[in-house]
Design an enzyme around this catalytic site. Structure first.
Site, short mmCIF file in Angstrom:
data_model
loop_
_atom_site.label_atom_id
_atom_site.label_comp_id
_atom_site.label_asym_id
_atom_site.label_seq_id
_atom_site.Cartn_x
_atom_site.Cartn_y
_atom_site.Cartn_z
N ASP A 95 -42.11 -4.34 37.68
CA ASP A 95 -43.26 -3.45 37.82
C ASP A 95 -44.61 -4.15 37.76
O ASP A 95 -45.61 -3.62 38.24
CB ASP A 95 -43.22 -2.37 36.72
CG ASP A 95 -43.09 -2.96 35.32
OD1 ASP A 95 -43.02 -4.19 35.21
OD2 ASP A 95 -43.06 -2.20 34.34
N ASP A 160 -42.59 -6.10 25.87
CA ASP A 160 -43.84 -5.54 26.34
C ASP A 160 -44.40 -4.69 25.21
O ASP A 160 -43.65 -3.94 24.58
CB ASP A 160 -43.62 -4.66 27.58
CG ASP A 160 -44.94 -4.26 28.20
OD1 ASP A 160 -45.33 -4.87 29.21
OD2 ASP A 160 -45.59 -3.35 27.67
N ARG A 448 -55.59 -0.02 28.20
CA ARG A 448 -56.41 -1.17 27.81
C ARG A 448 -57.59 -1.33 28.72
O ARG A 448 -57.49 -1.05 29.92
CB ARG A 448 -55.58 -2.46 27.90
CG ARG A 448 -54.48 -2.45 26.92
CD ARG A 448 -53.99 -3.84 26.60
NE ARG A 448 -53.07 -3.68 25.50
CZ ARG A 448 -51.86 -4.23 25.47
NH1 ARG A 448 -51.45 -4.98 26.45
NH2 ARG A 448 -51.09 -4.02 24.43
N SER A 643 -51.24 -7.82 24.15
CA SER A 643 -49.92 -7.83 24.75
C SER A 643 -48.88 -8.64 23.97
O SER A 643 -49.19 -9.39 23.06
CB SER A 643 -50.06 -8.36 26.17
OG SER A 643 -49.25 -9.46 26.38
C1 MIC Z 1 -50.02 -5.57 29.22
O1 MIC Z 1 -50.22 -4.38 29.30
O2 MIC Z 1 -50.88 -6.37 28.82
C2 MIC Z 1 -48.68 -6.11 29.63
C3 MIC Z 1 -48.88 -6.90 30.84
O3 MIC Z 1 -47.81 -5.06 29.94
C4 MIC Z 1 -48.15 -6.93 28.48
C5 MIC Z 1 -46.99 -7.75 28.76
C6 MIC Z 1 -47.29 -8.96 29.55
O4 MIC Z 1 -48.28 -9.65 29.28
O5 MIC Z 1 -46.49 -9.26 30.43
C7 MIC Z 1 -47.90 -6.19 27.18
O6 MIC Z 1 -48.57 -5.22 26.93
O7 MIC Z 1 -47.09 -6.63 26.37
FE1 SF4 Z 2 -47.84 -2.07 32.88
FE2 SF4 Z 2 -48.72 -2.97 30.51
FE3 SF4 Z 2 -50.27 -1.49 32.10
FE4 SF4 Z 2 -48.23 -0.40 30.90
S1 SF4 Z 2 -50.03 -1.29 29.90
S2 SF4 Z 2 -48.82 -0.11 33.02
S3 SF4 Z 2 -46.74 -2.04 30.95
S4 SF4 Z 2 -49.50 -3.52 32.52
#
Ligand code: MIC
Ligand code: SF4
Length: 753
Positions: A95, A160, A448, A643
């Site tokens: 994804d 994740d 985020r 993350s």
């Molecule tokens: C994110 O939202 O920052 C991610 C990408 O989903 C990460 C995981 C990653 O860095 O691959 C997370 O939240 O753990």
């Molecule tokens: Fe994907 Fe992380 Fe964003 Fe969720 S917060 S949609 S897992 S990148």
């Protein structure tokens, strides 16, 4: 039928006796969090209660879940562990690696072209080791997990940080680094410091423009980005019961933004409805018999202060819609106060983009509530002012939403329907035709909003809100638009007041999907060969890290003293760098490039203490490594927030950094550092951060006596020759000290083979 129903039935059949035993030892009624934790202990014989926030405990989670960006490293490590098959049900979801640009179809084709090597690696590794594989574009990990795998009372870990989303279905689901996942996949216990417990009592009912998202936006404002650290947040009360299951998922999802280990809701009718409508009546039946164990004991919710370490009360009747941001998810502003605040802070008032989606808010209910606002545009002849992008959470959600006409409503507003994937949320977004330095605002339903995260532009002010509020703001094109009091002018110069959102918790005609994109692994995959090309730019087999040489570290240099917020996005940026997530050496070229150097307030510009010249962080560190010069990294509070990506720990380790010394750590990052054999230490006196000068030399004087519960001492030698000794704390237990000594936790697993 639910996946792995036999595992779920086994968990349920053992749950009562395990909980009764725990109750005898603890001697008082239990919260739901404790019930799930105590029924998943690795060693069941306990003689006294675990100390919350104190004891390290071994658990046996029921499942593991990984996404493409982190699974590569997790599987590369698993391959080294010498196992034939995963020991617990595990899934991989593709994804993160799909760039949002033109729209779903083209973007997916492009991703399949650009990342075929990685997708092929993940698919064949999954087949070899008995892992369920979800193809690119069929959904965001946490939405797919909620729809298919989460179950009340279960325990899961995932690579994740938003794995915690499954708390919406009553699960203790925790985000971890790949090395932790490898422990569980290899059939070993998984260690966690027994969490503290925060209770959130939800009273009343949501109404008008308020949504589940506003609950967590409010909680984020109260707890801030580190207030939940080391704790499970348990929601309860009439208000909790009134929320939909996916709404609960939204709230749990963003628990990651306050640093919580996870969040959870007790089993109730909303979960039953969700399980039934996603084809898992068998779980509802199985849960029926132990329903009383799938929520806290009644005494707990009647007197929460007695059982939780902290209690927060939120009255949903009075909860107002929020916009959080910019640059941090805990900067909470009620929409009604935005006019004043935005003007005062000089935040750009024009909103360029509205984005709906992400694992936080991409359910059927989310789309239907946003669509109820969008549909008013057509009816009232309103033109949308911002651009709009939608990422549905899964193919099942998308297909059903299309069948029910929801997608069409968005398309009529000329919005882009992107793939069922993370997209802009993780910087996988080509914001075509934009100046990537322009000061601008965007609003989104994601979780985020750290600087540069969406589009790489440090001047993009990103605000977090509910999907329906994003929709309303996108229609108005204004950050300070308050749909509760303000009107919009339509093409006939009439003043239009938007009606509050309405939506369907679940599709009236049930979910439906043609191709869910799941690939079941073969019973025996042992014959499958995994190939990684020698010259691949995307994948690289791992070399074990070197064990500790048994000596004190001396004459170490400072690589960087990071100023202020230093999240994993600052340490190992995502966006374009995601393509190197399977290649440790290549991705190390982004090591700490987003961290602000406290001595010149610049990013990616540090002094090489040998040549005296300033240069990029990775290059400078490679120079030190080549010349056998030890280095340390110094940081502020909540270092490594955000993350679960273990690259943020592996990169400095790979490049030869010896220790990371900070005021405080975010939980997952601290564990990731330890797992990779790095010294993760905190200042005993946080003001000692100020003592660190750019030109200092550092000597660890008692590392040879490194032991559990004992402080370490660090001698700082300033450039004028003066010396001072400071104390450093750590949370390593005896086992974790072995990880350090062996060079990594994985080295230790291998040596025990
Ligand atoms: C994110 O939202 O920052 C991610 C990408 O989903 C990460 C995981 C990653 O860095 O691959 C997370 O939240 O753990
Ligand atoms: Fe994907 Fe992380 Fe964003 Fe969720 S917060 S949609 S897992 S990148």
């Amino acid at each position: 039928m639910a996946f792995d129903i036999d595992v779920i039935k086994r968990v349920y059949s053992e749950m009562s006796s395990k909980i009764e035993r725990a109750k005898q030892v603890i001697g008082k009624p239990l919260t739901l969090s404790e019930k799930v934790l105590y029924s998943h202990l690795w060693n069941e014989e306990i003689s006294s209660p675990y100390i919350r926030g104190g004891d390290y405990v071994d658990f046996g989670p029921d499942r593991v879940t990984c996404q493409d960006a982190t699974a590569q490293m997790a599987l590369l490590q698993f391959m080294q562990a010498g196992k034939q098959k995963v020991a617990v049900p595990t899934t991989v979801h593709c994804d993160h690696l799909i760039l949002a640009q033109s729209g779903a179809k083209k973007d997916l084709q492009q991703a399949n072209k650009v990342s075929s090597e990685v997708f092929d690696f993940l698919e064949s590794t999954s087949k070899k080791y008995g892992i369920g594989f979800w193809k690119p574009g069929v959904g965001i990990i946490h939405q797919v997990v909620l729809e298919n795998y989460a179950f009340p009372g279960g325990m899961m870990i995932g690579t994740d940080s938003h794995t915690v989303n499954a708390g919406g279905l009553g699960m203790v689901a925790i985000g971890v680094g790949g090395a932790d996942a490898v422990d569980v996949m290899a059939g070993m216990p998984w260690e966690l410091k027994f969490p503290k417990l925060i209770g959130v009592h939800l009273k009343g009912n949501l109404n008008g423009w308020s949504s589940a998202k506003d609950v967590i936006l409010k909680v984020a404002g109260i707890l801030t980005v580190k207030g939940g650290t080391g704790a499970i947040i348990e929601y309860f009360g009439e208000g909790a019961k009134s929320l939909s299951c996916t709404g609960k998922g939204t709230i749990c999802n963003m628990g990651a933004e306050v640093g919580a280990t996870t969040s959870i809701f007790g089993y109730d009718e909303s979960m039953e409805r969700y399980l039934n409508s996603t084809g898992r009546t068998d779980i509802v039946k199985a849960a029926e018999e132990i329903k009383h164990h799938l929520t806290a004991d009644p005494e707990v919710y009647a007197n929460p202060e007695k059982y939780f370490d902290q209690v927060i009360e939120i009255n949903l009747d009075e909860l107002s819609p929020h916009l959080n941001g910019p640059f941090t998810p805990d900067l909470a502003t009620p929409v009604s106060e935005m006019k004043e605040k935005a003007a005062k802070e000089k935040w750009p008032l024009d909103v360029d983009w509205g984005l709906i989606g992400s694992c936080t808010n991409s359910s059927y209910e989310d789309l239907s509530r946003a669509a109820s606002i969008a549909s008013q545009a057509k009816k009232s002849k309103l033109k949308i002012k911002s651009k709009l992008g939608i990422n549905p959470g899964s193919e099942q959600v998308r297909y059903t939403a299309e069948r029910d006409g929801l997608i069409k409503i968005f398309e009529d507003l000329e919005s882009k329907i992107f793939t069922n994937a993370c997209g802009p949320c993780i910087g996988q977004w080509n914001r075509e035709g934009e100046d990537n330095n322009k000061k601008n605002s965007i609003v989104h339903s994601f979780n985020r909003n750290f600087a540069k995260r969406k589009d790489g532009n440090p001047n993009t002010h990103a605000f977090v809100s509910s999907p329906e509020m994003v929709m309303a703001i996108a229609l108005s094109g204004r950050l300070d638009f308050n749909p509760i009091t303000d009107t919009l002018t339509n093409s006939e110069n009439e003043e239009i007041k938007l009606e509050p959102p309405i939506g369907d918790e679940l599709p009236k005609n049930g979910f439906s999907v043609e191709e869910n994109g799941y690939v079941e692994p073969p019973e025996d995959g042992s014959g499958i060969e995994i190939k990684v090309k020698e010259d691949s730019q995307r994948l690289q087999l791992l070399e074990p890290f070197k064990p500790w040489d048994g000596e004190n570290i001396s004459n170490a240099r400072l690589l960087i003293k990071a100023h202020g917020k230093c999240t994993t996005d600052h340490i190992s940026m995502a966006g374009p760098w995601l393509r190197f997530r399977g290649h440790l050496d290549n991705i190390s070229d982004n090591c700490l490039i987003g961290a602000v150097n406290a001595f010149n307030m610049k990013t990616n510009n540090v002094k090489n203490l040998v040549t005296g010249e300033y240069g990029p962080v990775p290059e400078t560190q490679r120079f030190y490594k080549k010349n056998n010069i030890s280095t340390i990294v110094v940081g502020d509070h909540n270092y490594g927030e955000g993350s679960s990506r273990e690259h943020a720990a592996m990169e400095p380790r790979h490049l030869g950094v010896k220790a990371v010394i900070v005021k405080s750590f975010a939980r997952i990052h601290e564990t990731n550092l330890k797992k990779q054999g790095m010294l993760a230490l905190t200042f005993d006196n946080e003001n000692d951060y100020d003592k660190i000068e750019e030109d200092d030399l550092f000597n660890f004087v008692d590392l040879t006596k490194f032991s559990k519960g004992e402080q370490l001492s660090l001698e700082i030698v300033h450039s004028n020759g003066s010396k001072e000794m400071i104390k450093l704390n750590h949370t390593f237990n005896t086992q974790q000290i072995e990880w350090f000594k062996n060079g990594s936790a994985l080295n230790l697993i291998k040596s025990n083979e």
